[in-house]
Design an enzyme around this catalytic site. Structure first.
Site, PDB file in Angstrom:
ATOM      1  N   CYS A  61      41.664 -25.225 -41.875  1.00 38.68           N
ATOM      2  CA  CYS A  61      41.036 -26.416 -41.313  1.00 38.68           C
ATOM      3  C   CYS A  61      42.099 -27.486 -41.104  1.00 38.68           C
ATOM      4  CB  CYS A  61      39.944 -26.944 -42.235  1.00 38.68           C
ATOM      5  SG  CYS A  61      39.268 -28.511 -41.678  1.00 38.68           S
ATOM      6  N   GLU A  62      42.347 -27.808 -39.851  1.00 36.57           N
ATOM      7  CA  GLU A  62      43.410 -28.752 -39.513  1.00 36.57           C
ATOM      8  C   GLU A  62      43.184 -30.118 -40.135  1.00 36.57           C
ATOM      9  OE1 GLU A  62      44.838 -30.944 -35.440  1.00 36.57           O
ATOM     10  OE2 GLU A  62      44.475 -28.786 -35.372  1.00 36.57           O
TER      11      GLU A  62
END
Length: 545
Positions: free
Chosen positions: A337-338
């Site tokens: 998850c950026e």
């Protein structure tokens, strides 16, 4: 109580035989099992506990942490609790029908036997289970996390708490609620779940389902967000994340990940320096974090971002304490998850600034220290606001909520540590009205609470100890004098006023409150005195818009 002796024999007319031949059968089988022990097993201790349990008719049998590779086939028939966690077990024998609680975590189990009909708690996390037997209707809690389970059997209606994190589940079980009043909390984080069954909406709104770090399809996310946003929605709270659940366990050497942030003419020296840190705790995950950070929106779009990271890494290389703190902060941020990585970067920059303040960087610049303190205060309030917002959402990625408030208010609240862009603001559930309300709340609380907060801030205390040693010593003397002379009576008065005299828990709580009030009074007085002197000298102001 009968004496316990692992090595005693049972003569033909022994006391045990006159009481019950069953004792002899048990003891004979256990003694034979003990003689088959492998090196390192503490079967002698296990047999001692087995015999004691049987003789005393105990309902609990604890054989945990004995390095056992197996258990005897005949366990005491009367037990309701069996703890065999932290051994080397590959299977379990037939379980007593009376058993209500089974603890067999951290073994090597590949399967479970038939579960007793009255079982209420099943704790088998950290094993090698690929499937589960039928679950009894009586089951209330179950922890099967960190196994290799690909599917679940039907869940009992009574089941309140289920932890199934880090398995290979590809789908959720069917949920049937009806008029069942049970409040449930189920954890399915870090599996391979790609879609959500509509039956999840059958659960009550007091229930919680955790499905973070799964490869949920965009269609599934959109459908759930649409359903849970409806004014008529009365289903469970669902916690998700924008991570696709694909955890990359491969990482390159720490020095390689670090040098990638530096210009070519510095990479050789940087690599040599960071090679020395390869074996420090969390070094591998820190390496993975740096690679993930390079793929964030900020890294791609923000001018000077690479130089900022390089400068930060240089500071880490010069301070073992700061490096240790930063490695720990980054340890949980390597998921795909950026925005989780972006939020961790915010936290790492906070860690750096607070460390620098504690180490003396702002000893001679009170204005800069106040500005830093003000930013930390604002971030703390935003975290409170984000936490409250999370409670109002039915379909929520907590990371996106926390990051949304920081990112979207970074400019207005002058948050130097916050990234200016995030990828998934659209799924955060944070509205424009939420942001306006948050900004107003931060400014209001800052006006009324900041100086009290600052007077208790650790980095400010570190500055005072170094630069105002005499004043600090006097304040400490006043504090301890007040605690010695007034503390007992103030606590007693508070307990009496609330009618809780003699209540130990209330006394601890009242004591903590009196302690905080005392520190607040003493340190606020000291803070006002020092700030009045320093700010008048350089023309700075305590209050800041």
């Amino acid at each position: 109580m009968l004496p316990i002796n692992n090595n005693f024999s049972l003569p033909q007319n022994s006391f045990y035989n006159t009481i019950s031949g069953t004792y002899a059968d048990y003891f004979s089988a256990w003694d034979k099992w003990e003689k088959q022990a492998l090196p390192g097993e503490e079967r002698d201790e296990a047999v001692s506990r087995l015999k004691e349990c049987l003789i005393n008719n105990s309902d609990e049998l604890r054989l945990d942490r004995l390095n056992l590779s197996s258990l005897p086939d005949n366990l005491p028939a009367q037990i309701t609790l069996l703890n065999v966690s932290y051994n080397q077990l590959t299977n379990l024998p037939e379980l007593p029908v009376t058993l209500k609680k089974l603890y067999s975590a951290s073994n090597k189990l590949s399967e479970l036997p038939v579960l007793p009909p009255a079982l209420e708690s099943l704790q088998v996390q950290h094993n090698e289970l690929e499937n589960l037997p039928a679950l009894p209707d009586s089951l209330l809690t179950m922890n099967i996390s960190y196994n290799e389970i690909v599917s679940l059997p039907s869940l009992p209606q009574a089941l309140k708490n289920l932890r199934a994190t880090r398995n290979f589940l590809t789908e959720l079980p069917a949920f049937s609620e009806g008029n069942n009043p049970v409040v449930r909390e189920y954890f399915f984080d870090r599996n391979q779940i790609s879609h959500i069954p509509e039956s999840i909406l059958n659960l009550r709104n007091e229930c919680s389902i955790h499905i973070s770090d799964n490869p949920l399809s965009s269609h599934a996310l959109q459908a759930l967000q649409r359903l849970t946003s409806s004014p008529d929605y009365h289903g469970p709270r669902i916690y998700f994340s924008m991570s696709d659940g694909q955890q990359n366990t491969l990482h390159r050497p720490l020095a390689d990940a670090v040098t990638a942030w530096f210009p070519e003419n510095k990479q050789s020296d940087v690599s040599q320096t960071w090679h020395a840190f390869e074996h420090e705790e969390h070094a591998n995950t820190f390496s993975a974090f740096l690679d993930r950070l390079s793929d964030t929106v900020s890294a791609r779009n923000t001018s000077g971002f690479r130089e900022q990271v390089a400068a930060w890494l240089e500071k880490l290389s010069a301070s073992a304490e700061l490096r240790q703190q930063s490695f720990a902060v980054a340890a949980d941020a390597t998921e795909s998850c950026e925005d989780r990585v972006a939020l961790t970067w915010n936290n790492l920059r906070k860690t750096l600034l607070v460390h620098q303040a504690s180490e003396g960087l702002f000893d001679n610049d009170t204005g800069a220290l106040l500005s830093l303190g003000r930013e930390m205060f604002r971030l703390e309030i935003l975290e409170d606001i984000a936490r409250d917002k999370v409670r109002t959402l039915h379909f929520v990625d907590e990371i996106e909520v926390y990051l949304a408030f920081q990112t979207m208010l970074a400019e207005k609240l002058q948050l130097s540590t916050a990234v200016k862009e995030m990828r998934f603001y659209g799924v955060s559930g944070v509205t424009a009205n939420d942001l306006r309300t948050a900004e107003a709340m931060v400014r209001s609380r800052e006006e009324n609470e900041f100086t009290d907060w600052f007077s208790l801030w650790g980095p400010w205390h570190a500055v005072l100890k170094r630069t105002e040693a005499d004043r600090w010593a006097l304040a400490e003397e006043q504090k301890y004098e007040m605690l010695e002379n007034e503390y007992p009576q103030r606590v007693a008065d508070r307990l009496k006023a609330s009618g809780l005299s003699g209540d130990a828990d209330a006394e601890r709580e009242a004591g903590a409150q009196v302690m905080r009030e005392t520190e607040q009074q003493i340190y606020r007085q000291l803070t006002d005195e020092v700030l009045a002197l320093r700010l008048s000298e350089n023309g700075s102001q305590l209050h800041h818009s």
